[in-house]
Design a protein around this motif. Structure first.
Motif, PDB file in Angstrom:
ATOM      1  N   HIS A  43       0.692  -1.403  -0.154  1.00  0.00           N
ATOM      2  CA  HIS A  43      -0.045  -0.156  -0.009  1.00  0.00           C
ATOM      3  C   HIS A  43       0.801   1.221  -0.114  1.00  0.00           C
ATOM      4  O   HIS A  43       1.499   1.539   1.013  1.00  0.00           O
ATOM      5  N   ARG A  46       0.900   6.977  -1.192  1.00  0.00           N
ATOM      6  CA  ARG A  46      -0.314   7.933  -1.802  1.00  0.00           C
ATOM      7  C   ARG A  46      -1.247   7.083  -1.796  1.00  0.00           C
ATOM      8  O   ARG A  46      -2.426   7.778  -2.462  1.00  0.00           O
ATOM      9  N   SER A  47      -1.505   6.039  -1.421  1.00  0.00           N
ATOM     10  CA  SER A  47      -2.684   4.997  -1.439  1.00  0.00           C
ATOM     11  C   SER A  47      -3.833   5.585  -0.503  1.00  0.00           C
ATOM     12  O   SER A  47      -3.337   6.112   0.466  1.00  0.00           O
ATOM     13  N   GLU A  48      -5.008   5.209  -0.861  1.00  0.00           N
ATOM     14  CA  GLU A  48      -6.340   5.657  -0.005  1.00  0.00           C
ATOM     15  C   GLU A  48      -5.751   5.043   1.475  1.00  0.00           C
ATOM     16  O   GLU A  48      -6.086   5.486   2.537  1.00  0.00           O
ATOM     17  N   THR A  49      -5.548   3.565   1.539  1.00  0.00           N
ATOM     18  CA  THR A  49      -5.221   2.808   2.376  1.00  0.00           C
ATOM     19  C   THR A  49      -4.039   3.493   3.452  1.00  0.00           C
ATOM     20  O   THR A  49      -4.393   3.392   4.664  1.00  0.00           O
ATOM     21  N   SER A  50      -2.930   3.991   2.781  1.00  0.00           N
ATOM     22  CA  SER A  50      -2.081   4.573   3.457  1.00  0.00           C
ATOM     23  C   SER A  50      -2.401   6.056   4.228  1.00  0.00           C
ATOM     24  O   SER A  50      -2.292   6.249   5.239  1.00  0.00           O
ATOM     25  N   TYR A  51      -3.043   6.774   3.560  1.00  0.00           N
ATOM     26  CA  TYR A  51      -3.576   8.030   4.078  1.00  0.00           C
ATOM     27  C   TYR A  51      -4.519   7.787   5.256  1.00  0.00           C
ATOM     28  O   TYR A  51      -4.455   8.334   6.361  1.00  0.00           O
ATOM     29  N   GLU A 147      -7.874  -1.072   0.795  1.00  0.00           N
ATOM     30  CA  GLU A 147      -8.082  -1.458  -0.625  1.00  0.00           C
ATOM     31  C   GLU A 147      -7.157  -2.525  -1.233  1.00  0.00           C
ATOM     32  O   GLU A 147      -6.247  -2.911  -0.270  1.00  0.00           O
ATOM     33  N   ALA A 149      -4.354  -4.502  -2.375  1.00  0.00           N
ATOM     34  CA  ALA A 149      -2.973  -4.175  -2.544  1.00  0.00           C
ATOM     35  C   ALA A 149      -2.565  -4.138  -4.074  1.00  0.00           C
ATOM     36  O   ALA A 149      -2.810  -5.027  -4.597  1.00  0.00           O
ATOM     37  N   ALA A 150      -1.601  -3.162  -4.414  1.00  0.00           N
ATOM     38  CA  ALA A 150      -0.773  -3.585  -5.663  1.00  0.00           C
ATOM     39  C   ALA A 150       0.278  -4.656  -5.450  1.00  0.00           C
ATOM     40  O   ALA A 150       0.809  -4.537  -4.388  1.00  0.00           O
TER      41      ALA A 150
END
Length: 152
Positions: A43, A46-51, A147, A149-150
């Motif tokens: 994550h 800049r991901s939503e999860t990190s925020y 979300e 994960a990439a």
């Protein structure tokens, strides 16, 4: 006989823990620690999860410093990723026994200059709460939806 992959236990989930000095700088370092761990778990910053997790860690760590700080004692942060459940569990432990999180917004809300941190946590978290910590203190926890994960 059951087939398939067994559900992981809490001890098998990816997790990370650290202790921080009970100061504003310690709260900032806890937030940075969380962002780095989430990046390792797929994550990016800049991901939503990190925020969302950074906000929750920042608020809970700030509360541990401001309301749960005991001179000479650190606060602890534990993160656990449960990808199957789609959650990151955030746990912030401090040494204060008597100061528990409020169950309602402060009486000065919305005009007050403080008191919105746990409202922000409740917006980002699927659920949150607190529990006594042995031998002393409490742990305030929140479960933040993630979300997908990439792939690294």
């Amino acid at each position: 006989m059951a087939t398939g992959t067994p559900t992981p236990t809490a001890s098998q989930l990816p997790s990370s823990s650290a202790q921080f000095v009970s100061t504003p700088r310690g709260a900032r370092l806890a937030r940075q620690f969380a962002v780095r761990r989430l990046a390792e778990w797929g994550h990016p910053p800049r991901s939503e999860t990190s925020y969302a997790v950074a906000l929750v860690v920042g608020e809970l760590a700030a509360n541990a410093v401001r309301h749960g700080g005991v001179p000479g004692r650190e606060f602890g942060l534990r993160l656990a990723l449960d990808a199957a459940a789609g959650l990151v569990r955030v746990e912030v432990a401090d040494a204060a026994v008597t100061k528990l999180p409020p169950t309602a917004a402060p009486s000065s809300y919305p005009e007050g200059e403080s008191g919105r941190g746990l409202l922000l946590v409740s917006v980002q978290a699927a659920r949150w709460g607190s529990a006594p910590r042995h031998p002393v203190g409490k742990t305030v926890w929140a479960e933040v939806p993630v979300e997908v994960a990439a792939q690294p």
